[in-house]
Design a protein around this motif. Structure first.
Motif, PDB file in Angstrom:
ATOM      1  N   VAL A 121      -7.130  -0.353 -10.593  1.00  0.00           N
ATOM      2  CA  VAL A 121      -7.140  -0.813  -9.207  1.00  0.00           C
ATOM      3  C   VAL A 121      -8.270  -1.825  -9.066  1.00  0.00           C
ATOM      4  CG1 VAL A 121      -7.458  -0.138  -6.791  1.00  0.00           C
ATOM      5  CG2 VAL A 121      -6.202   1.377  -8.355  1.00  0.00           C
ATOM      6  N   LYS A 122      -7.918  -3.081  -8.750  1.00  0.00           N
ATOM      7  CA  LYS A 122      -8.921  -4.138  -8.596  1.00  0.00           C
ATOM      8  C   LYS A 122      -9.469  -4.163  -7.175  1.00  0.00           C
ATOM      9  CE  LYS A 122      -9.547  -6.637 -11.899  1.00  0.00           C
ATOM     10  NZ  LYS A 122     -10.561  -6.373 -12.918  1.00  0.00           N
ATOM     11  N   SER A 123      -8.569  -4.062  -6.201  1.00  0.00           N
ATOM     12  CA  SER A 123      -8.984  -4.072  -4.798  1.00  0.00           C
ATOM     13  C   SER A 123      -7.839  -3.539  -3.954  1.00  0.00           C
ATOM     14  CB  SER A 123      -9.364  -5.488  -4.348  1.00  0.00           C
ATOM     15  OG  SER A 123      -8.238  -6.337  -4.418  1.00  0.00           O
ATOM     16  N   PHE A 124      -8.146  -3.207  -2.688  1.00  0.00           N
ATOM     17  CA  PHE A 124      -7.102  -2.730  -1.787  1.00  0.00           C
ATOM     18  C   PHE A 124      -7.589  -2.853  -0.350  1.00  0.00           C
ATOM     19  CE2 PHE A 124      -9.686   0.885  -2.938  1.00  0.00           C
ATOM     20  CZ  PHE A 124      -9.898   1.563  -1.744  1.00  0.00           C
TER      21      PHE A 124
ATOM     22  N   SER B 167      -2.195  -3.653   1.283  1.00  0.00           N
ATOM     23  CA  SER B 167      -1.817  -3.950  -0.094  1.00  0.00           C
ATOM     24  C   SER B 167      -2.846  -3.423  -1.092  1.00  0.00           C
ATOM     25  CB  SER B 167      -1.642  -5.457  -0.280  1.00  0.00           C
ATOM     26  OG  SER B 167      -2.869  -6.125  -0.028  1.00  0.00           O
ATOM     27  N   VAL B 168      -2.380  -3.339  -2.358  1.00  0.00           N
ATOM     28  CA  VAL B 168      -3.228  -2.885  -3.467  1.00  0.00           C
ATOM     29  C   VAL B 168      -3.054  -3.886  -4.603  1.00  0.00           C
ATOM     30  CG1 VAL B 168      -3.687  -1.032  -5.115  1.00  0.00           C
ATOM     31  CG2 VAL B 168      -2.896  -0.463  -2.807  1.00  0.00           C
ATOM     32  N   THR B 169      -4.160  -4.403  -5.125  1.00  0.00           N
ATOM     33  CA  THR B 169      -4.118  -5.310  -6.265  1.00  0.00           C
ATOM     34  C   THR B 169      -4.441  -4.501  -7.514  1.00  0.00           C
ATOM     35  OG1 THR B 169      -4.769  -7.175  -4.884  1.00  0.00           O
ATOM     36  CG2 THR B 169      -5.049  -7.435  -7.265  1.00  0.00           C
TER      37      THR B 169
ATOM     38  N   ARG C 143       0.831  -1.217   0.000  1.00  0.00           N
ATOM     39  CA  ARG C 143       0.000   0.000   0.000  1.00  0.00           C
ATOM     40  C   ARG C 143       0.865   1.267   0.000  1.00  0.00           C
ATOM     41  NH1 ARG C 143      -5.620   1.445   1.213  1.00  0.00           N
ATOM     42  NH2 ARG C 143      -5.572   3.696   1.015  1.00  0.00           N
ATOM     43  N   GLU C 144       2.043   1.232   0.659  1.00  0.00           N
ATOM     44  CA  GLU C 144       2.854   2.454   0.734  1.00  0.00           C
ATOM     45  C   GLU C 144       3.318   2.949  -0.636  1.00  0.00           C
ATOM     46  OE1 GLU C 144       5.131  -1.065   2.468  1.00  0.00           O
ATOM     47  OE2 GLU C 144       3.284  -0.120   3.033  1.00  0.00           O
ATOM     48  N   GLN C 145       3.301   2.093  -1.652  1.00  0.00           N
ATOM     49  CA  GLN C 145       3.653   2.548  -3.004  1.00  0.00           C
ATOM     50  C   GLN C 145       2.581   3.468  -3.600  1.00  0.00           C
ATOM     51  OE1 GLN C 145       4.874  -0.463  -5.786  1.00  0.00           O
ATOM     52  NE2 GLN C 145       6.358  -1.357  -4.375  1.00  0.00           N
ATOM     53  N   PHE C 146       1.439   3.548  -2.929  1.00  0.00           N
ATOM     54  CA  PHE C 146       0.321   4.342  -3.424  1.00  0.00           C
ATOM     55  C   PHE C 146      -0.019   5.480  -2.466  1.00  0.00           C
ATOM     56  CE2 PHE C 146       0.148   0.184  -5.264  1.00  0.00           C
ATOM     57  CZ  PHE C 146      -0.180   0.419  -6.588  1.00  0.00           C
ATOM     58  N   GLU C 147       0.970   5.876  -1.676  1.00  0.00           N
ATOM     59  CA  GLU C 147       0.770   6.919  -0.682  1.00  0.00           C
ATOM     60  C   GLU C 147       0.333   8.227  -1.352  1.00  0.00           C
ATOM     61  OE1 GLU C 147       3.541   8.600   2.807  1.00  0.00           O
ATOM     62  OE2 GLU C 147       3.686   6.433   2.468  1.00  0.00           O
ATOM     63  N   GLY C 148      -0.643   8.881  -0.753  1.00  0.00           N
ATOM     64  CA  GLY C 148      -1.123  10.150  -1.284  1.00  0.00           C
ATOM     65  C   GLY C 148      -2.185  10.001  -2.358  1.00  0.00           C
ATOM     66  N   ILE C 149      -2.546   8.766  -2.715  1.00  0.00           N
ATOM     67  CA  ILE C 149      -3.576   8.537  -3.734  1.00  0.00           C
ATOM     68  C   ILE C 149      -4.848   8.085  -3.033  1.00  0.00           C
ATOM     69  CG2 ILE C 149      -4.245   7.171  -5.747  1.00  0.00           C
ATOM     70  CD1 ILE C 149      -1.247   6.893  -6.400  1.00  0.00           C
TER      71      ILE C 149
END
Length: 168
Positions: A110-113, A117-119, A82-88
């Protein structure tokens, strides 16, 4: 007469999901989509069908997934921290853009999160779908040498003809 390579073709189209009938995109009532044949600028299945048509003709063209955006690739779905998507402000189904291994722009869905984590799915949103195009060939002309070289349709240089679309 078949449309050969290195022709500028202008089409008006509506594309639907062949299974559901849902309209995906249309340019009806707007400027035609222009492309140069043989330059892989539109999906192969559609270009192959257009090559058998003439200016002024209309047709409904079914393009199977294999000749459109390909089949869904299960290996193109990844789960990342999830940290790779910080600020989104993530939402399921949203489209994100990033950079691929070779510096190219990549589009993911984005399929799920959850909190960890984010799929994401690297498949094209239309992968796995058969597409039904309703097309009208508005223009067919020779590409100029510059257009053939650059792959870019030049609009202004062709004003003065009956179908230049520039209001003259």
């Amino acid at each position: 007469m078949a449309i050969e390579e290195n022709k500028v073709v202008g089409i008006e189209y509506t594309v639907k999901d062949a299974q559901s009938g849902e309209v995906i995109d249309s340019n009806v009532g707007h400027k035609p989509l222009k492309f140069i044949t043989g330059k892989n600028q539109i999906i192969p299945g559609l270009e192959n069908q257009i090559k058998n048509m003439n200016a002024g003709e209309s047709a409904d063209v079914l393009v199977k997934a294999e000749e459109a955006y390909g089949q869904q690739d299960p290996n193109a779905v990844q789960t990342l921290p999830r940290e790779q998507f910080e600020g989104i402000d993530l939402q399921e189904g949203m489209t994100l853009y990033g950079q691929g291994e070779n510096g190219e722009t990549v589009q993911v869905t984005v399929k799920s999160f959850d909190e960890n984590s984010v799929t994401i799915d690297f498949n094209h949103p239309l992968a796995g779908k058969d597409l039904l195009f309703s097309i009208n060939i508005k223009e067919v002309r020779e590409a100029t040498p510059e257009e053939v070289m650059t792959g870019q349709v030049q609009e202004e240089e062709h004003c003065g003809g009956d179908s230049c679309g520039c209001g003259h």
